[in-house]
Structures are given as structure tokens and as C-alpha cells.
Design an enzyme around this catalytic site. Structure first.
Site, mmCIF file in Angstrom:
data_model
loop_
_atom_site.group_PDB
_atom_site.id
_atom_site.type_symbol
_atom_site.label_atom_id
_atom_site.label_comp_id
_atom_site.label_asym_id
_atom_site.label_seq_id
_atom_site.Cartn_x
_atom_site.Cartn_y
_atom_site.Cartn_z
ATOM 1 N N TYR A 16 0.828 -1.202 0.000
ATOM 2 C CA TYR A 16 0.000 0.000 0.000
ATOM 3 C C TYR A 16 0.867 1.259 0.000
ATOM 4 O O TYR A 16 1.883 1.311 0.695
ATOM 5 C CB TYR A 16 -0.922 0.026 1.229
ATOM 6 C CG TYR A 16 -1.762 1.269 1.237
ATOM 7 C CD1 TYR A 16 -2.854 1.360 0.383
ATOM 8 C CD2 TYR A 16 -1.414 2.372 1.998
ATOM 9 C CE1 TYR A 16 -3.597 2.521 0.315
ATOM 10 C CE2 TYR A 16 -2.157 3.537 1.929
ATOM 11 C CZ TYR A 16 -3.253 3.611 1.089
ATOM 12 O OH TYR A 16 -3.974 4.768 1.008
ATOM 13 N N TRP B 290 1.325 5.618 -1.803
ATOM 14 C CA TRP B 290 1.050 6.586 -2.866
ATOM 15 C C TRP B 290 2.143 6.664 -3.917
ATOM 16 O O TRP B 290 1.903 7.165 -5.016
ATOM 17 C CB TRP B 290 0.821 7.965 -2.256
ATOM 18 C CG TRP B 290 -0.606 8.185 -1.915
ATOM 19 C CD1 TRP B 290 -1.373 7.417 -1.083
ATOM 20 C CD2 TRP B 290 -1.459 9.208 -2.434
ATOM 21 N NE1 TRP B 290 -2.653 7.922 -1.029
ATOM 22 C CE2 TRP B 290 -2.731 9.026 -1.847
ATOM 23 C CE3 TRP B 290 -1.272 10.266 -3.309
ATOM 24 C CZ2 TRP B 290 -3.814 9.858 -2.127
ATOM 25 C CZ3 TRP B 290 -2.350 11.101 -3.576
ATOM 26 C CH2 TRP B 290 -3.605 10.887 -2.992
HETATM 27 N N1 LIG Z 1 -1.258 18.791 1.821
HETATM 28 C C1 LIG Z 1 -1.714 17.528 1.809
HETATM 29 N N2 LIG Z 1 -2.947 17.247 1.311
HETATM 30 C C2 LIG Z 1 -3.421 15.976 1.337
HETATM 31 C C3 LIG Z 1 -2.635 14.896 1.832
HETATM 32 C C4 LIG Z 1 -1.342 15.223 2.361
HETATM 33 O O1 LIG Z 1 -0.606 14.335 2.843
HETATM 34 N N3 LIG Z 1 -0.926 16.530 2.329
HETATM 35 N N4 LIG Z 1 -3.125 13.615 1.799
HETATM 36 C C5 LIG Z 1 -4.220 13.312 0.897
HETATM 37 C C6 LIG Z 1 -4.856 12.050 1.247
HETATM 38 S S1 LIG Z 1 -4.055 10.602 0.845
HETATM 39 C C7 LIG Z 1 -6.085 11.964 1.789
HETATM 40 S S2 LIG Z 1 -6.815 10.432 2.027
HETATM 41 C C8 LIG Z 1 -6.851 13.158 2.152
HETATM 42 C C9 LIG Z 1 -7.418 13.002 3.549
HETATM 43 O O2 LIG Z 1 -8.467 13.864 3.779
HETATM 44 P P1 LIG Z 1 -9.028 13.965 5.258
HETATM 45 O O3 LIG Z 1 -8.970 12.658 5.913
HETATM 46 O O4 LIG Z 1 -10.335 14.633 5.205
HETATM 47 O O5 LIG Z 1 -7.919 14.977 5.854
HETATM 48 P P2 LIG Z 1 -7.361 15.255 7.312
HETATM 49 O O6 LIG Z 1 -6.499 16.464 7.154
HETATM 50 O O7 LIG Z 1 -6.732 14.060 7.894
HETATM 51 O O8 LIG Z 1 -8.658 15.618 8.161
HETATM 52 C C10 LIG Z 1 -9.492 16.712 7.821
HETATM 53 C C11 LIG Z 1 -9.865 17.480 9.062
HETATM 54 O O9 LIG Z 1 -10.723 16.723 9.895
HETATM 55 C C12 LIG Z 1 -10.665 17.313 11.183
HETATM 56 N N5 LIG Z 1 -11.063 16.369 12.219
HETATM 57 C C13 LIG Z 1 -10.327 15.399 12.782
HETATM 58 N N6 LIG Z 1 -11.034 14.729 13.706
HETATM 59 C C14 LIG Z 1 -12.254 15.298 13.741
HETATM 60 C C15 LIG Z 1 -13.442 15.034 14.487
HETATM 61 O O10 LIG Z 1 -13.527 14.126 15.312
HETATM 62 N N7 LIG Z 1 -14.514 15.810 14.227
HETATM 63 C C16 LIG Z 1 -14.484 16.808 13.305
HETATM 64 N N8 LIG Z 1 -15.606 17.476 13.083
HETATM 65 N N9 LIG Z 1 -13.374 17.089 12.603
HETATM 66 C C17 LIG Z 1 -12.278 16.339 12.806
HETATM 67 C C18 LIG Z 1 -9.231 17.725 11.364
HETATM 68 O O11 LIG Z 1 -9.171 18.965 12.056
HETATM 69 C C19 LIG Z 1 -8.676 17.752 9.961
HETATM 70 O O12 LIG Z 1 -7.988 18.922 9.608
HETATM 71 O O13 LIG Z 1 -6.015 14.322 2.121
HETATM 72 C C20 LIG Z 1 -5.265 14.425 0.898
HETATM 73 N N10 LIG Z 1 -4.662 15.719 0.849
HETATM 74 N N1 LIG Z 2 -2.104 8.761 12.141
HETATM 75 C C1 LIG Z 2 -2.501 8.796 10.869
HETATM 76 N N2 LIG Z 2 -1.881 8.012 9.963
HETATM 77 C C2 LIG Z 2 -2.286 8.047 8.669
HETATM 78 C C3 LIG Z 2 -3.323 8.900 8.244
HETATM 79 C C4 LIG Z 2 -3.967 9.709 9.222
HETATM 80 O O1 LIG Z 2 -4.916 10.454 8.924
HETATM 81 N N3 LIG Z 2 -3.517 9.648 10.513
HETATM 82 N N4 LIG Z 2 -3.676 8.947 6.914
HETATM 83 C C5 LIG Z 2 -3.430 7.748 6.137
HETATM 84 C C6 LIG Z 2 -3.616 7.965 4.704
HETATM 85 S S1 LIG Z 2 -5.117 8.649 4.232
HETATM 86 C C7 LIG Z 2 -2.720 7.579 3.774
HETATM 87 S S2 LIG Z 2 -3.150 7.646 2.111
HETATM 88 C C8 LIG Z 2 -1.421 7.022 4.155
HETATM 89 C C9 LIG Z 2 -0.271 7.445 3.218
HETATM 90 O O2 LIG Z 2 0.777 6.574 3.371
HETATM 91 P P1 LIG Z 2 1.847 6.315 2.191
HETATM 92 O O3 LIG Z 2 1.187 6.383 0.864
HETATM 93 O O4 LIG Z 2 2.580 5.080 2.520
HETATM 94 O O5 LIG Z 2 2.764 7.601 2.389
HETATM 95 P P2 LIG Z 2 3.841 8.237 1.404
HETATM 96 O O6 LIG Z 2 4.740 9.069 2.253
HETATM 97 O O7 LIG Z 2 3.173 8.921 0.272
HETATM 98 O O8 LIG Z 2 4.651 6.974 0.907
HETATM 99 C C10 LIG Z 2 5.000 6.756 -0.407
HETATM 100 C C11 LIG Z 2 6.430 6.262 -0.435
HETATM 101 O O9 LIG Z 2 6.758 5.938 -1.779
HETATM 102 C C12 LIG Z 2 8.078 6.418 -2.065
HETATM 103 N N5 LIG Z 2 8.146 6.618 -3.519
HETATM 104 C C13 LIG Z 2 7.795 7.700 -4.234
HETATM 105 N N6 LIG Z 2 7.967 7.466 -5.548
HETATM 106 C C14 LIG Z 2 8.444 6.209 -5.666
HETATM 107 C C15 LIG Z 2 8.797 5.384 -6.784
HETATM 108 O O10 LIG Z 2 8.712 5.776 -7.936
HETATM 109 N N7 LIG Z 2 9.224 4.124 -6.503
HETATM 110 C C16 LIG Z 2 9.340 3.653 -5.232
HETATM 111 N N8 LIG Z 2 9.773 2.408 -5.071
HETATM 112 N N9 LIG Z 2 9.017 4.418 -4.168
HETATM 113 C C17 LIG Z 2 8.555 5.668 -4.383
HETATM 114 C C18 LIG Z 2 8.219 7.679 -1.246
HETATM 115 O O11 LIG Z 2 9.590 7.957 -1.013
HETATM 116 C C19 LIG Z 2 7.435 7.320 0.024
HETATM 117 O O12 LIG Z 2 8.273 6.773 1.004
HETATM 118 O O13 LIG Z 2 -1.105 7.401 5.496
HETATM 119 C C20 LIG Z 2 -2.122 7.039 6.416
HETATM 120 N N10 LIG Z 2 -1.652 7.238 7.764
HETATM 121 MO MO LIG Z 3 -5.084 8.838 1.917
#
Ligand SMILES: Nc1nc2c(c(=O)[nH]1)N[C@H]1C(S)=C(S)[C@@H](COP(=O)(O)OP(=O)(O)OC[C@H]3O[C@@H](n4cnc5c(=O)[nH]c(N)nc54)[C@H](O)[C@@H]3O)O[C@H]1N2
Ligand SMILES: Nc1nc2c(c(=O)[nH]1)N[C@H]1C(S)=C(S)[C@@H](COP(=O)(O)OP(=O)(O)OC[C@H]3O[C@@H](n4cnc5c(=O)[nH]c(N)nc54)[C@H](O)[C@@H]3O)O[C@H]1N2
Ligand SMILES: [Mo]
Length: 822
Positions: A114, A116
């Protein structure tokens, strides 16, 4: 490659399409795409991350694995590495893959992988790995995502499929034209909307947010964080106690029912299970009416404010939207289900600008008007192994082979994993309870990782294969609702000896005897032409437009996709005619109660939306010792752990660590001043962080975003992370036994000012320690270390024999058993 002089090199990324300018010294500069009205701030992080000393320059093996062969060990993550040349590294990896397959079967290889990785339709690391492992005979895979693990399982029960809600959300322009009131549970955080998987050329959501403000729509910002909605939007902030949104939704619903404001015609015609829900709201079974006063006690919001919000919602065109974060928590089904139920009682589902939404402000393409286009894709073959896990169960899988668990109405058993092969993901970023994950990563015989950087996952591997970044190879890229297909030209030379994941896997496939099947005899450019050509023919045949010949596309650097922007209203067709456009649920309607879920009889997911107390929320007994609720949300300054070594992320660190936001009064009670180094802790672990005080966060809540590279201080159990990774604190528990989704968003913690003297330094911005190859006869080419050079190796492995991995070593360990014995 043909390129107009002076034109930046075209590429794309999850944070958007951009151009690369190259300095004479090989440095890169990321410049916005000219068509992008709102380029991502993350572009500033690209140059520093691209050429950072933590790039992996050569293949490397963990010393103990090289010396003593594969087997479970507690030493992953704490031993130095030995640099190898490519041929040897690939020989070792191929031999180990073959050994595990031949001795234990293909299901003993975990290839879920898993993560990104990077944008690009061909080099997408996980797709490449799955194609490779399928041809290898199969692998145990993983399902769903950390993003949406709960909703992807739940929504089909409620509305027939998850795609309608997630991919056909009501478009932003419909909202800005029609919506008068947004009930934004979790807000609409602008920081998140620059990200779209696979890329985006025109970032639309920042403009839509500005249009929403200009239209004067009122937003009820229901979040512990004021920053979850841009300033300037007409809004009222409801600083809700985290994890209690379901209670607020039920309190709003109760008020609607009690005051005769709910749309019975709508529920009669379009819903099933309304009676079950109403009985629950009235408290007929448990004696607890879920009224506004009840909700006020749980949420910390005044009862009158709740009643008033319900009345306003009923009086206006109202959109109820729930961010994805709310389902990334214990009982994460409930706020999604209760939010849908609230929207149903309001009766506006299927009307423009009304109804239900999920993920506005979670991802850039939710509500985007871009055409949903088919994109070129790499065929991944068929995986003959049917074993899989819901992705967030990775530690359970490794720790508990043979144990069974519930998932989506079925009972499944964890297979016994001997080899983990990961490419393009960072489980030591994304998973919860990293101390437990470390123990889990001690269980397999071998951990094989492809990485661009020395991430925590690479440091916990046995064999690390250096991958190129997207800037260092050629590809084709676009996101799901993108307006352009981008010809991703090579913008930088590969770092050190880094190879494309495809080339790495081709090398392994060749050694394992299926090289031709994997590569089909094509080199990279031929693959790009092939994927593009196949897609272009299908596009033309389906009437979706005539893409230019590949050479023309490649020379132009992009092709504007022909689909026109489209506006949608979620469930409009169903509303117009529920008989001819029924939902794919058993009733054909929206299920406010689900007989199928009820029949599963799960203690943590009943058959209707319900308030279930999580183990960790501000009202829990556990809060006596750890009274602060940590929100571990997405970082504004990077993509997960990616770009953490870039300028944007580094500039936001405080006291050299990740910044933790807390309320001045919570800080004052703990004698914490702005800029102080603090220790955040609970029973699972601790991390250091730099204090930022703000009254834009609810009392009792602290925010530490994800993504600071895990930096465990040696000798600490439970772990102490010197850098500020919140996943040392989060619990590795599923959302429920229905969906087994990730619950990383919340954890109970305590914070104190650091008083331990000289704090442990952040070490993850340097490569790990390298040592010379200790094996007899090995040349001087190893141990040429970027790091501190030849250090004495650690003592012998606790278990393990002296057989090199290439010689099919015997397994010296007892079978995997309890998690106490990594
Ligand atoms: N810059 C940036 N943007 C991203 C990402 C990133 O790593 N960096 N990741 C991307 C990915 S993979 C995903 S899946 C999405 C995730 O999208 P989300 O899961 O929606 O994003 P989060 O920032 O984790 O949470 C959104 C907001 O929910 C609020 N929140 C937390 N707990 C609660 C609660 O119990 N109640 C209420 N009402 N609010 C709460 C927090 O204040 C938080 O800022 O974002 C994407 N966008
Ligand atoms: N506590 C907490 N944990 C969370 C979340 C949260 O809300 N709270 N959010 C979750 C969510 S929504 C998500 S999506 C996950 C994200 O979790 P990940 O998707 O595992 O996070 P990334 O840092 O994007 O990891 C991608 C990795 O791929 C590597 N990479 C980039 N390009 C390449 C390539 O071309 N080849 C190879 N081999 N490697 C490459 C990067 O260096 C990086 O280490 O985290 C989750 N974890
Ligand atoms: Mo995500």
C-alpha cells in the site's frame, strides 16, 4: 527528446502538473503549469527532496541478514547496512523470493504494498510490483485504502456502491450556485485540496472555495480546528469535541423529528429503515433520547446552538458534508451513516446543492467538474492467490498468522507471511502504533523494499533497492478528472545507481525465468508508446476523442483531454425516478438501517447509525491519564512522508521537530511556552515536537500532522521518536469488525515540556550507518559509506544460521506465534 529551448521539462505529481527547470549543477526548480490557477504550495518542497542526502544511492542489505540469512529478528531498524552492487543485490532478492515461494507457497509473499508512490501511469510502483508478483505465481494482497477503508466497505450497504458518492459527488459549481448552508463536518480544509492521486493540471477547488465565499453561502464549520475552513468564508465555528460528530448529527436529527421539520415524504419514498432510526432517536430501546441536550453533553456545544443549527438546516438548501478523516477513527462508520441519515431527514438528497457529500476538502477531485476519463494503464495480470487483508491490518497479519477476524460480513484467516515486498509505500509512515509495527516487521524471514529515500521503511528492511524518482524517468501522467495528459519527460539524472522500479523488477523477473512475460520485450519508451497507443485507439473507438500520435504528444509535452467539464448532482436520477433508477441496495433505496449489517451482530457496528463510545475520546476513562485528544491529520507542508526533507516542510519545523499545535490554556497548565520542545506521550510511545500555541484549536485538543519521518531513539521501548511522528502514539485498532479500516486520526495523549537535558538529535535527515561487507572474499567496493563509515557490527542475531540467503537457508525459528516474540 524534442524540446523547445527554454521550456521547462513537463511532468506531473500528486500535487499537480508542473515544469522543471534544471540548474547547471543538476539541481531542479519546480515551476507551476501555466494553465494552473492555483498551483500547490508543495512545489516548494520538490527541489530539496529530489537531491537530498537521504536519497538511496546503491542497493544495500542489512548486516545481520547478509551475515546470517533470512529469519525473524528484532534487529530490523537498528542495524547498519552493507552496500552491494546491483547484480548481487538482484541475485540475493531473486533467490530469496524463489526460496519462500518454493518452500512456503506464493501466499507467503505479502505484496499488498500500500502507498502513494509517485504519479505516472507506467512507473506506478505498486502496479509494477503487482504485475511482477502475479507473473511470479501470486501474492497475498491488500484491499481498500488508509484514506477510505471504512467508507469503501460501508457505503455499498447504504447506497449500493461507494463510487456514486465518491466519484459522482455533486460538482462544486452546483454547490456555489445553489447551496445556502453547508454543514461541514471536519470542515473543508484547503490544505488538502491541492492533492489528487495521479495528478491534476488545473487545481479547481481553491477557486470554488473562493466562489462559495463570494456567493455568501453560510458554512457551519464543525471541527476542533478553525483552520479547517479558509478565513473569509461566512462561517460559524462549532469547535466540537473530537470523535463526537455522530452525537451531534443524532442531536440534529432528533431536533428535526421533534419539531416536525423532517421530510417524511422523502424518507417514505426514498429510504428504508426510517422507523428503526426514529425509534433509536427517541431512545425507545435504551431509554436515552438523542436530543439536543444529550448531544450537547457529549459534543461540548450548547444545546440551543444545536437546535438552532437544525432549524437553519431545515429552512435552507443545505449540504451535509463529512470529511474522510471522520471515518478514519474508531467506529468510523457512524459519522458517515449518521451524516447520510441527517441529509435524508432534511429531504434534499438529489436536489442541486443539497443532500450529502463525503470528502469536500479531503481530495482535490471531489466535486471537480473535470471529465472522468479513462487513462492509459499498465496491465497487472491475474493474481492466482486469493488471500488478502484489509490494508490497515498489516501488523495483525504479520503477528497473528492463522488467526481469524471479521471483515465485510465474512470470517477470514491471516496467512503465514515469510517475505514482505514493498514498493512505493511507507508503512512506517502510514500505519498506527509504530512500536507494534516494528515488532510485526520482526516476524517475516525477509523484508524487501524499493525506495527512493532512506525512509523509516527502508531502514526496517533487509534488502533495499534504490528507485528513481518520477523526475528521473519518462512516463505518462494524469489524474482521474484531469484536463491534460502529461508527457512526463526526464528532468534529472538518476541519483547514484538508482533504477526504475520496472527495471528492478525486470532484473528479478529475468533471474526468476519470466523476464519476457514481465517486459513483453519492450523497453520503457516502447511501453509508453504501447500504453498510449492502446489507450488512444480505445478513446477513438469510444468516441472520446482522437489523441494525436505518440510522437506528437511527446514532443508537445501534453495533450488537453477532450472531455468537457460536467456538472453533476449526486443521486439526481434516483430522486427523479427511484423505480427506474433504484440504488443497488436490497431495498433499492437509501438504507437508514441495514438488515444485512444488523444480521452480522457486530458489537462495534450495529444495523443503524448509533453513538458508540470510542475507547479514546475526551470523555473516556483513559482520558484521566492522557487527557489531550491528539488529531493526527494530513500535513499542510508535504504529501504524507514525501517532501519532508524539502524546504516547505523543513521551514515549518519548530525546535527542529514537527510542530504540535495546542491551545494556550492547555499549554499554560503545563508551563509550555511557544517554541518549547515538548514530549507527547501515552502508553504506546512518545515523540518530541515543537510547541505552537493557537486559540484556533479547541481546548483539550492538540494537532500533530502525519509525515515527520519516524526517528526512533535507540534503546527506547515503547519507542521515543525524536522527530514528531504521531503514529508512535496512535492505536492499531480497526474502525470496526465490519470494515477493518484505519483509525489513525485520533489518540489520547499527554504533553510535557522536555526536561530530559540534551534532547536526542533528529537523525533521519542523514542516511543510515553503512559498514564494509563482512563476508569473506568481498571486495573493498562495499561500505564506501555516506554515513559514519565502518562501525563495529552488532552481536550475533538472536536466532538464525550461518547460511547465506542465496543458498536456500533452513529456517531456524519456531513457527510464528505470539507477538511477544519478534
Ligand atoms: N497537503 C496535503 N494534502 C493531502 C494529503 C497530504 O498528505 N498533504 N493527503 C491526501 C490524502 S491521501 C487523503 S486520504 C486526504 C485526507 O483527507 P481527510 O482525511 O479529510 O484529511 P485530514 O487532514 O486528515 O482531516 C481533515 C480534518 O478533519 C478534522 N477532524 C479530525 N477529527 C475530527 C473530528 O472528530 N470531528 C471533526 N468534526 N473534525 C475532525 C481535522 O481537524 C482535519 O484537519 O487528504 C489528501 N490531501
Ligand atoms: N495517524 C494517521 N496516519 C495516517 C493517516 C492519518 O490520517 N492519521 N492517513 C493515512 C492515509 S489517508 C494515507 S493515504 C497514508 C499514506 O501513506 P503512504 O502512501 O505510505 O505515504 P507516502 O509518504 O506517500 O509513501 C510513499 C512512499 O513511496 C516512495 N516513492 C515515491 N515514488 C516512488 C517510486 O517511484 N518508486 C518507489 N519504489 N518508491 C517511491 C516515497 O519515497 C514514500 O516513502 O497514510 C495514512 N496514515
Ligand atoms: Mo489517503
Amino acid at each position: 527528446m524534442t524540446r523547445t529551448a527554454g521550456r521547462p521539462v513537463p511532468t506531473t505529481s500528486h500535487w499537480g502538473a508542473f515544469g522543471v527547470r534544471r540548474g547547471a549543477d543538476g539541481s531542479v526548480l519546480a515551476v507551476p503549469h501555466p494553465a494552473d490557477p492555483a498551483p500547490s504550495p508543495l512545489l516548494a518542497g520538490v527541489p530539496g527532496a529530489q537531491r537530498h542526502p537521504t536519497r538511496i544511492r546503491r542497493p544495500a542489505a542489512r548486516l545481520g541478514w547478509l551475515e546470517r540469512g533470512p529469519g525473524p529478528t528484532g534487529r530490523r531498524g537498528s542495524e547498519p547496512f552493507v552496500e552491494l552492487d546491483w547484480d548481487e543485490a538482484l541475485d540475493l532478492a531473486a533467490a530469496e523470493l524463489a526460496r519462500v515461494r518454493d518452500r512456503h507457497g506464493n501466499q507467503a509473499v505479502f505484496g499488498g504494498s500500500y502507498g502513494w508512490a509517485s504519479a505516472g501511469r507506467f512507473h506506478h510502483a505498486q502496479s509494477q510490483l503487482h504485475r511482477f508478483l502475479s507473473a511470479f505465481g501470486g501474492f497475498t494482497g491488500s484491499r481498500n485504502s488508509y484514506s477510505l477503508g471504512t467508507s469503501l466497505v460501508l457505503l455499498p450497504y447504504l447506497v449500493g456502491d461507494a463510487d456514486s458518492v465518491l466519484r459522482s459527488a455533486t460538482s462544486w459549481p452546483v454547490i456555489t450556485r445553489h447551496t445556502e448552508l453547508v454543514l461541514a463536518f471536519g470542515g473543508i480544509p484547503e490544505k488538502n485540496v491541492y492533492v489528487t492521486p495521479g495528478g491534476v493540471t488545473r487545481h479547481g477547488t481553491p477557486g470554488h472555495l473562493a466562489a462559495l465565499a463570494a456567493a455568501g453561502a453560510q458554512v457551519a464549520l464543525i471541527s476542533p480546528l478553525r483552520d479547517d475552513l479558509p478565513d473569509g468564508q461566512p462561517a460559524r465555528w462549532y469547535p466540537i469535541r473530537p470523535a463526537t460528530d455522530t452525537a451531534l448529527m443524532l442531536g440534529l436529527a432528533h431536533t428535526l423529528v421533534q419539531e416536525g421539520l423532517y421530510d417524511r415524504e422523502f424518507t417514505d419514498r426514498y429510504c428504508t429503515g426510517t422507523d428503526v432510526l426514529l425509534r433509536y432517536l427517541r431512545g425507545e430501546a435504551d431509554g436515552v433520547p438523542k436530543d439536543a441536550r444529550w448531544a450537547a453533553d457529549l459534543t461540548g456545544l450548547p444545546a440551543e446552538a444545536i437546535r438552532d443549527l437544525a432549524r437553519r438546516a431545515a429552512a435552507h438548501r443545505t449540504l451535509v458534508t463529512v470529511t474522510w478523516s471522520l471515518q478514519r477513527a474508531r467506529h468510523g462508520e457512524q459519522p458517515v451513516w449518521a451524516g447520510l441519515a441527517l441529509a435524508a431527514l432534511l429531504g434534499q438528497i438529489g436536489l442541486p446543492g443539497g443532500g450529502f457529500g463525503h470528502g469536500y476538502g479531503s481530495m482535490g477531485d471531489v466535486g471537480d467538474t473535470g471529465p472522468q476519463t479513462r487513462l492509459p494503464h499498465l496491465p497487472q495480470g491475474r493474481n492466482p492467490v486469493t488471500e488478502f487483508i484489509p490494508c490497515a491490518r498489516i501488523a495483525d497479519l504479520l503477528l497473528h498468522p492463522g488467526e481469524s477476524y471479521d471483515y465485510d460480513g465474512t470470517r477470514r484467516t491471516y496467512p503465514d507471511i515469510r517475505l514482505v515486498h514493498w514498493a512505493g509505500g511507507n508503512p512506517f509512515h502510514h500505519h498506527q502504533d509504530l512500536g507494534r509495527l516494528r515488532r510485526a516487521f520482526g516476524r517475516p524471514d525477509t523484508v524487501l523494499v524499493h525506495e527512493t529515500h532512506w525512509t523509516a521503511t527502508a531502514r526496517h528492511a533487509d534488502l533495499v533497492l534504490p528507485a528513481t524518482t518520477a523526475l528521473e524517468r519518462e512516463d505518462i501522467g494524469a489524474g482521474r478528472r484531469d484536463t491534460h495528459l502529461i508527457a512526463m519527460h526526464r528532468a534529472a539524472d538518476p541519483y547514484g545507481q538508482a533504477r526504475d522500479d520496472h527495471a528492478i523488477l525486470a532484473g528479478l523477473a529475468e533471474r526468476l525465468g519470466f523476464g519476457q512475460e514481465f517486459t513483453e520485450g519492450r523497453d520503457t519508451r516502447q511501453w509508453l508508446e504501447h500504453l498510449y497507443g492502446t489507450w488512444a485507439r480505445e478513446s477513438a473507438a469510444s468516441g472520446a476523442g482522437e489523441p494525436p500520435p505518440f510522437e506528437e504528444f511527446w514532443a508537445a509535452g501534453e495533450w488537453e483531454l477532450p472531455g468537457r467539464p460536467a456538472e453533476r448532482t449526486l443521486f439526481a436520477a434516483f430522486r427523479a425516478d427511484p423505480q427506474s433508477a433504484p440504488l443497488a441496495t436490497p431495498s433499492g433505496r437509501i438504507e437508514l438501517a441495514s438488515a444485512r449489517i444488523a444480521a452480522m451482530d457486530l458489537p462495534d457496528c450495529p444495523g443503524h447509525p448509533a453513538w458508540l463510545e470510542p475507547e479514546e475520546w475526551p470523555g473516556a476513562p483513559a482520558a484521566a491519564r492522557h487527557p489531550l485528544l491528539l488529531i493526527a491529520n494530513q500535513p499542510a507542508t508535504r504529501l504524507h512522508s514525501q517532501l519532508d526533507t524539502g524546504a516547505l516542510s523543513l521551514a515549518a519545523k519548530v525546535a527542529g521537530r514537527e510542530a504540535v499545535q495546542m491551545h494556550p490554556e492547555d499549554a499554560g497548565e503545563r508551563s509550555i511556552s511557544p517554541g518549547d520542545l515538548v514530549r507527547i506521550f501515552n502508553d504506546r510511545g512518545a515523540c518530541l515536537a515543537g510547541a505552537v500555541l493557537t486559540d484556533r484549536i479547541a481546548r483539550g485538543v492538540v494537532r500533530l500532522p502525519t509525515g515527520a519521518w519516524f526517528d526512533p531513539v535507540p534503546g527506547h521501548e515503547p519507542p521515543l521518536c525524536a522527530h514528531g511522528n504521531p503514529n508512535v502514539l496512535t492505536a492499531d485498532v480497526p474502525s470496526s469488525r465490519l470494515s477493518q479500516g484505519c483509525t489513525g486520526q485520533h489518540a489520547l495523549v499527554e504533553i510535557e515540556r522536555w526536561s530530559g537535558g540534551e534532547p536526542p538529535p533528529v537523525t533521519v535527515r542523514e542516511p543510515p550507518r553503512f559498514v564494509p561487507d563482512p563476508r569473506p572474499g568481498s571486495g573493498p567496493n562495499s561500505g564506501s559509506g555516506l554515513g559514519s563509515g565502518a562501525a563495529p557490527g552488532p552481536g550475533p542475531e538472536p536466532r538464525g544460521g550461518g547460511t547465506p540467503p542465496s543458498a536456500t537457508p533452513p529456517r531456524h525459528e519456531p513457527p510464528h506465534d505470539r507477538e511477544s516474540t519478534p
